[in-house]
Design a protein around this motif. Sequence first.
Motif, mmCIF file in Angstrom:
data_model
loop_
_atom_site.group_PDB
_atom_site.id
_atom_site.type_symbol
_atom_site.label_atom_id
_atom_site.label_comp_id
_atom_site.label_asym_id
_atom_site.label_seq_id
_atom_site.Cartn_x
_atom_site.Cartn_y
_atom_site.Cartn_z
ATOM 1 N N ILE A 240 0.850 -1.196 0.000
ATOM 2 C CA ILE A 240 0.000 0.000 0.000
ATOM 3 C C ILE A 240 0.887 1.248 0.000
ATOM 4 O O ILE A 240 0.636 2.213 -0.723
ATOM 5 C CB ILE A 240 -0.939 0.011 1.232
ATOM 6 N N VAL A 241 1.936 1.212 0.796
ATOM 7 C CA VAL A 241 2.855 2.349 0.845
ATOM 8 C C VAL A 241 3.461 2.576 -0.543
ATOM 9 O O VAL A 241 3.518 3.709 -1.040
ATOM 10 C CB VAL A 241 3.964 2.115 1.899
ATOM 11 N N ARG A 242 3.877 1.492 -1.180
ATOM 12 C CA ARG A 242 4.435 1.598 -2.542
ATOM 13 C C ARG A 242 3.398 2.153 -3.513
ATOM 14 O O ARG A 242 3.703 2.986 -4.372
ATOM 15 C CB ARG A 242 4.895 0.222 -3.046
ATOM 16 N N LEU A 243 2.155 1.682 -3.343
ATOM 17 C CA LEU A 243 1.091 2.118 -4.239
ATOM 18 C C LEU A 243 0.841 3.624 -4.126
ATOM 19 O O LEU A 243 0.717 4.344 -5.121
ATOM 20 C CB LEU A 243 -0.201 1.349 -3.915
ATOM 21 N N ILE A 244 0.789 4.124 -2.864
ATOM 22 C CA ILE A 244 0.547 5.559 -2.657
ATOM 23 C C ILE A 244 1.672 6.354 -3.317
ATOM 24 O O ILE A 244 1.436 7.349 -4.016
ATOM 25 C CB ILE A 244 0.455 5.890 -1.146
ATOM 26 N N SER A 245 2.896 5.896 -3.106
ATOM 27 C CA SER A 245 4.047 6.582 -3.681
ATOM 28 C C SER A 245 3.970 6.584 -5.212
ATOM 29 O O SER A 245 4.258 7.590 -5.865
ATOM 30 C CB SER A 245 5.328 5.892 -3.206
ATOM 31 N N LYS A 246 3.525 5.464 -5.750
ATOM 32 C CA LYS A 246 3.422 5.347 -7.208
ATOM 33 C C LYS A 246 2.324 6.252 -7.757
ATOM 34 O O LYS A 246 2.499 6.933 -8.772
ATOM 35 C CB LYS A 246 3.134 3.888 -7.567
ATOM 36 N N LYS A 247 1.176 6.250 -7.053
ATOM 37 C CA LYS A 247 0.057 7.113 -7.489
ATOM 38 C C LYS A 247 0.509 8.567 -7.562
ATOM 39 O O LYS A 247 0.074 9.328 -8.412
ATOM 40 C CB LYS A 247 -1.109 7.024 -6.497
ATOM 41 N N ASN A 248 1.373 8.946 -6.632
ATOM 42 C CA ASN A 248 1.849 10.328 -6.605
ATOM 43 C C ASN A 248 3.083 10.539 -7.490
ATOM 44 O O ASN A 248 3.655 11.624 -7.481
ATOM 45 C CB ASN A 248 2.167 10.747 -5.166
ATOM 46 N N GLU A 249 3.446 9.490 -8.217
ATOM 47 C CA GLU A 249 4.600 9.553 -9.133
ATOM 48 C C GLU A 249 5.828 10.126 -8.432
ATOM 49 O O GLU A 249 6.459 11.081 -8.900
ATOM 50 C CB GLU A 249 4.236 10.392 -10.367
ATOM 51 N N GLU A 250 6.144 9.513 -7.297
ATOM 52 C CA GLU A 250 7.231 10.059 -6.489
ATOM 53 C C GLU A 250 8.591 9.505 -6.882
ATOM 54 O O GLU A 250 8.699 8.367 -7.330
ATOM 55 C CB GLU A 250 6.981 9.722 -5.010
ATOM 56 N N PRO A 251 9.623 10.291 -6.641
ATOM 57 C CA PRO A 251 10.984 9.785 -6.841
ATOM 58 C C PRO A 251 11.309 8.716 -5.793
ATOM 59 O O PRO A 251 10.636 8.624 -4.770
ATOM 60 C CB PRO A 251 11.860 11.015 -6.637
ATOM 61 N N SER A 252 12.361 7.961 -6.041
ATOM 62 C CA SER A 252 12.633 6.800 -5.187
ATOM 63 C C SER A 252 13.000 7.203 -3.752
ATOM 64 O O SER A 252 12.659 6.507 -2.808
ATOM 65 C CB SER A 252 13.744 5.953 -5.797
ATOM 66 N N TRP A 253 13.684 8.358 -3.571
ATOM 67 C CA TRP A 253 14.046 8.748 -2.206
ATOM 68 C C TRP A 253 12.822 8.915 -1.319
ATOM 69 O O TRP A 253 12.839 8.627 -0.135
ATOM 70 C CB TRP A 253 14.896 10.015 -2.179
ATOM 71 N N MET A 254 11.745 9.375 -1.944
ATOM 72 C CA MET A 254 10.513 9.565 -1.168
ATOM 73 C C MET A 254 9.932 8.220 -0.755
ATOM 74 O O MET A 254 9.478 8.045 0.389
ATOM 75 C CB MET A 254 9.511 10.359 -2.016
ATOM 76 N N LEU A 255 9.960 7.276 -1.691
ATOM 77 C CA LEU A 255 9.462 5.939 -1.371
ATOM 78 C C LEU A 255 10.278 5.321 -0.238
ATOM 79 O O LEU A 255 9.726 4.746 0.703
ATOM 80 C CB LEU A 255 9.503 5.041 -2.619
ATOM 81 N N GLU A 256 11.603 5.480 -0.338
ATOM 82 C CA GLU A 256 12.468 4.927 0.718
ATOM 83 C C GLU A 256 12.097 5.513 2.082
ATOM 84 O O GLU A 256 12.022 4.819 3.085
ATOM 85 C CB GLU A 256 13.949 5.261 0.419
ATOM 86 N N TRP A 257 11.885 6.793 2.061
ATOM 87 C CA TRP A 257 11.524 7.521 3.290
ATOM 88 C C TRP A 257 10.254 6.930 3.897
ATOM 89 O O TRP A 257 10.151 6.659 5.076
ATOM 90 C CB TRP A 257 11.314 8.986 2.891
#
Lengths: 247, 506
Positions: free
Chosen positions: B47-64
């Motif tokens: 779910i966390v990955r999905l939210i990050s993807k929906k927001n088209e985030e860079p990888s550092w944000m996903l890691e965070w």
Amino acid sequence: MLKIDNLKVSLEEEEKQIIKGLSLTINSGEVHAIMGPNGSGKSTLSSVLAGKAGYTVDSGKVNFDETDLFETEVEERAALGIFMAFQYPIEIPGVGNMNFLRTALNSQRKTRGQEELNAADFLKLVREIAKDLEISDEMMRRPVNVGASGGEKKRNEILQMCLLEPRFVILDETDSGLDVDAMKLVSKGVNKFSSSSRSFLVITHYQRLLNYIVPDFVHIMVDGKIVKTGDKNLALHVEETGYKDFL
Amino acid sequence: MTDSYEVREVIDKETLSAVKSVGETYKYGFATDIETEYAPIGLNEDIVRLISKKNEEPSWMLEWRLKAYKRWTKLKQPDWALLKIPKIDFQDQYYYARPANMKERPKSLDEVDPKLLETYSKLGIPLTEQKKLAGVIEENYEEKPQDRKVAVDAVFDSVSVGTTFKEELKAAGVIFCSISEAIQEYPELVKKYLGSVVPISDNFFACLNSAVFSDGSFVYIPEGVKCPMELSTYFRINAENTGQFERTLIVAENNAYVSYLEGCTAPQRDESQLHAAVVELVILDDAEIKYSTVQNWFPGDENGVGGIYNFVTKRADCRGKNAKVMWTQVETGSAITWKYPSCVLKGDNSSGEFYSIAITNNMQQADTGTKMIHLGKNTNSRIVSKGISAGKAQNTYRGLVQIGGRSQNSRNFTQCDSLLIGNKCGAHTVPYIEVNNSSARAEHEATTSKVDEDQLFYCMQRGIGEEDAVALIVNGFCKEVLQALPMEFAMEAQKLVAISLEGSVG
């Protein structure tokens, strides 16, 4: 205007009867004074007429014109034109005097189906009255009665009266705590306001107020009843001899 | 006498007419019928990955986010507040919901679904650039206060639907956009400041927010700029069974100034919903931020069914010398409020202020207050809290004043007043004062009172109806805090005070 018929009133909590069969008729334009010793029920009478909680009406009736007063809420009585000047005016922190006055006036007007007064007309009106009673702008800016002296509070009551233009006014020991100058000022306000269509019920311990607000009738109240009625000379008599003749 | 009087007079009039005009107690309880796209129910790494993807985030944000998520799984929900919190099943709710047609971010307000625009206009938040926020100035009013512009960022469930006055602000150098946009457009700024005031692992709810926050607002005021208008974000929860986790980050560079407003509402639903926000303020040398909140989430019905659980972490970091921050909050909604907007006074001569009105009615519970952490020299803090309880509600002020060993000549003043309406409610004051420097001074004053029968009678004898009289007295009680709000909000807040106390007397 006001007709009290064999009224009996008890304290709600103590089941102690304070007013024990009181009848009184006040017509338009009349000034009635009620005098009496401490604990005779004078203040209870004014509280019951204004609608304060904490009292039980055991029997009797009060009509204001055609309206049964005991079927009417406190604020409706106010809108009908009943005003009580408090013996101890209440402080309301944080609520500006002007705010309070405007809210009160427009609430009454609304209840009566009249249009609300706009800011400019309201200000003009209040300033005129305040000037007559020598109430400063600074005091008008203060929260209701907060930090005011006894005299200022009483003048504020009279200002409210003049603004709200009631037809029936109860002055509940308005003279208590006033020096002679303040009493003159308050009386001046009352006398200027009085007219043939307005009536007053003046409740007092002392005769001296009645030198300034001259009554048509003086009633002596003892132990919850009116025991004697006369003219202004009755008040002078009481001043000389006290209440012992009536006890 | 005229000016101040007339401003108040309009406010007052509005208060009274608002009480009369509102048929139901919570007037923002409607739901918008709009096709909504949800992430699968529950919370896990996907779910966390999905939210990050929906927001088209860079990888550092996903890691965070993932780091936060991992940490969160090890944390326990805090239970020290004076709140009865029903068990929250964190796996039985949605963590992401957005209107289906928001898949493509609208390029301008013209592209936003009219249904959404209509929702906001119904809430009194026009998403157009001509109008003021929730205009309450009467036509017949002579001395109109100058029309002031207010820029709005509107967050609907998990996404920002639009931000007004963006161009005009940009011209002044101010960045005001959704946080999701900021992550893409201004990654360096976000990287530098996000989590620098409220770290990932700060507390259970802040940690959860760090993992799943979907949107929120970002404000950046560059050095020497005074933001030319009020900024505001309006949060709306619409989707059912969905939590809202927004993140707000405001940075005021040296000598910058901004005043920011935040408003919140949600539909009336039987199930409770979770709201866990994080707000971070960074204030550098000689800069100032004013942050005002009018929180009116659905409070639940009179039996305590439904309502928002509001767990919010707000903190301001006065990093620079002479930095100033002022929190003002009017908390009238939510079934449960857990919120302590705080000030970390690091910079010498920095100052923090906290003005709060918390109203609880019926079955509402609030445990709210502030923390003033004095670290720098000559730092000043001021706390004015007004708690009002009615019905069977419980209202707690909880505050910490901490003066560090190196914080020479620092001052705190705390005033905590509670007002009770009826005899089934409760008010509690829990002040913690820790002073580690002998040159410091901390003052605390507290009062508890009841709405006085004599005051009510006095008002009513002058012709004011009972509910209006209560509104008048309570507004008087709150005056000091209401005066701290920007005027547009002061009027809204006064109305809210009246509305939230409806039915509390008689």
